[in-house]
Scaffold this motif. Structure first.
Motif, PDB file in Angstrom:
ATOM      1  N   ALA A 104      30.387   4.448  -2.492  1.00  0.00           N
ATOM      2  CA  ALA A 104      28.952   4.102  -2.655  1.00  0.00           C
ATOM      3  C   ALA A 104      28.373   4.425  -1.034  1.00  0.00           C
ATOM      4  O   ALA A 104      27.355   4.788  -1.068  1.00  0.00           O
ATOM      5  CB  ALA A 104      29.073   2.669  -2.921  1.00  0.00           C
ATOM      6  N   VAL A 105      29.363   4.064  -0.102  1.00  0.00           N
ATOM      7  CA  VAL A 105      29.024   4.291   1.230  1.00  0.00           C
ATOM      8  C   VAL A 105      28.575   5.643   1.736  1.00  0.00           C
ATOM      9  O   VAL A 105      27.711   6.238   2.208  1.00  0.00           O
ATOM     10  CB  VAL A 105      29.980   3.935   2.379  1.00  0.00           C
ATOM     11  N   GLU A 106      29.554   6.662   1.080  1.00  0.00           N
ATOM     12  CA  GLU A 106      29.250   8.139   1.047  1.00  0.00           C
ATOM     13  C   GLU A 106      27.895   8.480   0.594  1.00  0.00           C
ATOM     14  O   GLU A 106      27.280   9.261   0.998  1.00  0.00           O
ATOM     15  CB  GLU A 106      30.243   8.909   0.537  1.00  0.00           C
ATOM     16  N   GLN A 107      27.870   8.054  -0.635  1.00  0.00           N
ATOM     17  CA  GLN A 107      26.583   8.495  -1.173  1.00  0.00           C
ATOM     18  C   GLN A 107      25.307   7.905  -0.438  1.00  0.00           C
ATOM     19  O   GLN A 107      24.103   8.578  -0.406  1.00  0.00           O
ATOM     20  CB  GLN A 107      26.303   7.990  -2.711  1.00  0.00           C
ATOM     21  N   MET A 108      25.486   6.815  -0.018  1.00  0.00           N
ATOM     22  CA  MET A 108      24.334   6.051   0.635  1.00  0.00           C
ATOM     23  C   MET A 108      23.914   6.820   1.962  1.00  0.00           C
ATOM     24  O   MET A 108      22.887   7.090   2.288  1.00  0.00           O
ATOM     25  CB  MET A 108      24.691   4.604   1.247  1.00  0.00           C
ATOM     26  N   SER A 109      24.960   7.361   2.729  1.00  0.00           N
ATOM     27  CA  SER A 109      24.862   8.026   3.697  1.00  0.00           C
ATOM     28  C   SER A 109      24.282   9.486   3.499  1.00  0.00           C
ATOM     29  O   SER A 109      23.180  10.064   4.234  1.00  0.00           O
ATOM     30  CB  SER A 109      26.113   8.460   4.450  1.00  0.00           C
ATOM     31  N   GLU A 110      24.741  10.239   2.302  1.00  0.00           N
ATOM     32  CA  GLU A 110      23.917  11.357   1.981  1.00  0.00           C
ATOM     33  C   GLU A 110      22.453  11.279   1.430  1.00  0.00           C
ATOM     34  O   GLU A 110      21.849  11.963   1.858  1.00  0.00           O
ATOM     35  CB  GLU A 110      24.698  11.930   0.557  1.00  0.00           C
ATOM     36  N   GLY A 111      22.261  10.018   0.859  1.00  0.00           N
ATOM     37  CA  GLY A 111      20.746   9.646   0.608  1.00  0.00           C
ATOM     38  C   GLY A 111      19.809   9.687   1.427  1.00  0.00           C
ATOM     39  O   GLY A 111      18.986  10.066   1.570  1.00  0.00           O
ATOM     40  N   GLU A 112      20.362   9.003   2.533  1.00  0.00           N
ATOM     41  CA  GLU A 112      19.433   8.771   3.894  1.00  0.00           C
ATOM     42  C   GLU A 112      19.283  10.066   4.494  1.00  0.00           C
ATOM     43  O   GLU A 112      18.343  10.511   4.788  1.00  0.00           O
ATOM     44  CB  GLU A 112      20.429   7.781   5.035  1.00  0.00           C
ATOM     45  N   LEU A 113      20.349  10.986   4.527  1.00  0.00           N
ATOM     46  CA  LEU A 113      20.181  12.273   5.297  1.00  0.00           C
ATOM     47  C   LEU A 113      19.206  13.173   4.311  1.00  0.00           C
ATOM     48  O   LEU A 113      18.550  13.980   4.912  1.00  0.00           O
ATOM     49  CB  LEU A 113      21.560  12.790   5.398  1.00  0.00           C
ATOM     50  N   LEU A 114      19.307  13.132   2.940  1.00  0.00           N
ATOM     51  CA  LEU A 114      18.495  13.801   2.161  1.00  0.00           C
ATOM     52  C   LEU A 114      17.262  13.417   2.337  1.00  0.00           C
ATOM     53  O   LEU A 114      16.217  14.415   2.266  1.00  0.00           O
ATOM     54  CB  LEU A 114      18.960  13.705   0.712  1.00  0.00           C
ATOM     55  N   GLN A 115      16.978  12.289   2.523  1.00  0.00           N
ATOM     56  CA  GLN A 115      15.533  11.767   2.705  1.00  0.00           C
ATOM     57  C   GLN A 115      14.867  12.127   3.854  1.00  0.00           C
ATOM     58  O   GLN A 115      13.698  12.501   4.049  1.00  0.00           O
ATOM     59  CB  GLN A 115      15.540  10.107   2.499  1.00  0.00           C
ATOM     60  N   ILE A 116      15.677  12.219   5.047  1.00  0.00           N
ATOM     61  CA  ILE A 116      15.336  12.684   6.396  1.00  0.00           C
ATOM     62  C   ILE A 116      14.986  14.071   6.196  1.00  0.00           C
ATOM     63  O   ILE A 116      14.037  14.545   6.643  1.00  0.00           O
ATOM     64  CB  ILE A 116      16.443  12.120   7.514  1.00  0.00           C
ATOM     65  N   GLU A 117      16.023  14.894   5.637  1.00  0.00           N
ATOM     66  CA  GLU A 117      15.729  16.412   5.437  1.00  0.00           C
ATOM     67  C   GLU A 117      14.074  16.925   4.679  1.00  0.00           C
ATOM     68  O   GLU A 117      13.478  17.543   4.946  1.00  0.00           O
ATOM     69  CB  GLU A 117      16.801  17.210   5.013  1.00  0.00           C
ATOM     70  N   LYS A 118      14.135  16.050   3.645  1.00  0.00           N
ATOM     71  CA  LYS A 118      12.925  16.246   2.816  1.00  0.00           C
ATOM     72  C   LYS A 118      11.595  15.672   3.357  1.00  0.00           C
ATOM     73  O   LYS A 118      10.559  16.287   3.164  1.00  0.00           O
ATOM     74  CB  LYS A 118      13.119  15.670   1.272  1.00  0.00           C
ATOM     75  N   ALA A 119      11.499  14.772   4.192  1.00  0.00           N
ATOM     76  CA  ALA A 119      10.661  13.986   4.835  1.00  0.00           C
ATOM     77  C   ALA A 119       9.885  15.088   5.741  1.00  0.00           C
ATOM     78  O   ALA A 119       8.763  14.900   5.857  1.00  0.00           O
ATOM     79  CB  ALA A 119      10.914  12.752   5.563  1.00  0.00           C
ATOM     80  N   ARG A 120      10.430  15.852   6.355  1.00  0.00           N
ATOM     81  CA  ARG A 120       9.973  16.663   7.104  1.00  0.00           C
ATOM     82  C   ARG A 120       8.817  17.863   6.338  1.00  0.00           C
ATOM     83  O   ARG A 120       7.905  18.081   6.930  1.00  0.00           O
ATOM     84  CB  ARG A 120      10.905  17.806   7.798  1.00  0.00           C
ATOM     85  N   LYS A 121       9.185  17.943   5.154  1.00  0.00           N
ATOM     86  CA  LYS A 121       8.304  18.876   4.278  1.00  0.00           C
ATOM     87  C   LYS A 121       7.103  18.104   3.607  1.00  0.00           C
ATOM     88  O   LYS A 121       6.085  18.637   3.324  1.00  0.00           O
ATOM     89  CB  LYS A 121       9.286  19.512   3.161  1.00  0.00           C
ATOM     90  N   LEU A 122       7.111  16.778   3.288  1.00  0.00           N
ATOM     91  CA  LEU A 122       6.427  16.081   2.712  1.00  0.00           C
ATOM     92  C   LEU A 122       5.523  16.471   1.256  1.00  0.00           C
ATOM     93  O   LEU A 122       4.723  16.296   1.014  1.00  0.00           O
ATOM     94  CB  LEU A 122       5.285  15.780   3.659  1.00  0.00           C
TER      95      LEU A 122
END
Length: 323
Positions: free
Chosen positions: A139-157
């Motif tokens: 779960a901690v692994e997935q939470m970290s991946e989710g945060e990073l995925l959101q950061i990556e995608k937020a740049r494109k909006l």
């Protein structure tokens, strides 16, 4: 509407006992560590995660020492992630209190997060709770991946709906899923049942996050500033749907407002009005209800006892809450 205290009735004694055990699991011979961990304990929220652990365990078999360790493990690792999140986000508040980094600076906050993480790992290893450790570590692994995925995608909006669901499944739902899986696993029940409850928790977590996203486009004070997700340039389901169902020109205009004018209250209000008038909230509400129903359908595979009834009430509480 039911209050959380009413839902806790079947496990009230267990939650009270858990508080003492959780405090004990954080104890250290270093006075500074004890001061900070006691401060963290005072900020405890609604105890939703331990509730999911104990109710899931009660549903599958007798609640036992392993159940308490599972609840402590989830809380230790989750608290560690929150302390680290506040450092990453440079946040000065958590649940109306000063954050650890605001009071003791970033270096101490990072070390506290590391300490809590280590305490959770040791609690598992010393008691041979390898199944619980695997569940929560994933779960901690997935939470970290989710945060990073959101950061990556937020740049494109300009993210698609399936990416949004992947982000919230990892970032939010994985933790609630791990609570339910830990509760089930602590009773020694078959793997198939553990997986069922893990999926149940995931459905609840997704519905919970959609509800949270809806608050951002509401009209009332819900404890979370309206338009806050827009200010942080987070692409949530109501906005994603509204952008998908408008003209290219309007889509460019709204994305420009989010990207370049997210600090302007009038522009944020314009985005909120666009979402409300485009059916974004209605669509997200229907999706939330769909995941809520899927969670109920999974619970129908288990005996209809007081723990199942409390879990059903808890699902309703998370999706029908006002804040």
């Amino acid at each position: 509407m039911l209050k959380l205290k009413d839902i806790q009735t079947p496990i009230a004694k267990e939650l009270e006992l858990f508080e003492g055990r959780f405090k004990e699991s954080m104890r250290s011979p270093v006075p500074l560590l004890n001061r900070i961990t006691q401060y963290i304990i005072k900020q405890k929220g609604k105890q939703m995660r331990p509730m999911f652990v104990f109710l899931s365990a009660g549903l599958c078999g007798p609640i036992n020492d392993s159940t308490y360790r599972g609840a402590s493990l989830v809380e230790l690792l989750h608290t560690a992630s929150l302390v680290h999140d506040d450092v990453v986000d440079n946040a000065n508040e958590r649940r109306g209190f000063f954050s650890v980094n605001a009071l003791w600076k970033n270096k101490v906050a990072v070390l506290i997060g590391d300490f809590l993480l280590a305490k959770g790992l040791l609690l598992s290893v010393r008691n041979d709770e390898h199944r619980l450790l695997k569940i929560v570590s994933e779960a901690v692994e997935q939470m970290s991946e989710g945060e990073l995925l959101q950061i990556e995608k937020a740049r494109k909006l300009d993210i698609e709906e399936h990416i949004y669901f992947e982000i919230i499944r990892k970032k939010t739902a994985s933790l609630i899923a791990s609570c339910c899986a830990c509760g089930a696993a602590s009773t020694g029940i078959e793997e198939e049942q553990i997986q069922l409850l893990q999926t149940f928790g995931e459905k609840v977590g997704i519905a919970f996050q959609i509800k949270d996203d809806l608050f951002d486009f509401g009209l009332d004070d819900v404890g979370k500033p309206v338009g806050n997700d827009i200010k942080e340039k987070k692409m949530t389901l109501p906005l994603i749907y509204a952008l998908k169902n408008t003209t290219k020109a309007e889509k460019r205009r709204i994305i420009n407002l989010v990207r370049n004018h997210s600090e302007n209250k009038e522009k944020v209000a314009e985005v909120i009005q666009f979402v409300r008038s485009s059916g974004g909230m209605d669509y997200a509400t229907e999706k939330m209800k769909q995941y809520q129903q899927e969670a109920f359908d999974i619970l129908n595979n288990f005996p209809n006892n007081k723990y199942r009834q409390a879990l059903e009430q808890l699902v309703r509480f998370t999706t029908e809450r006002n804040k």
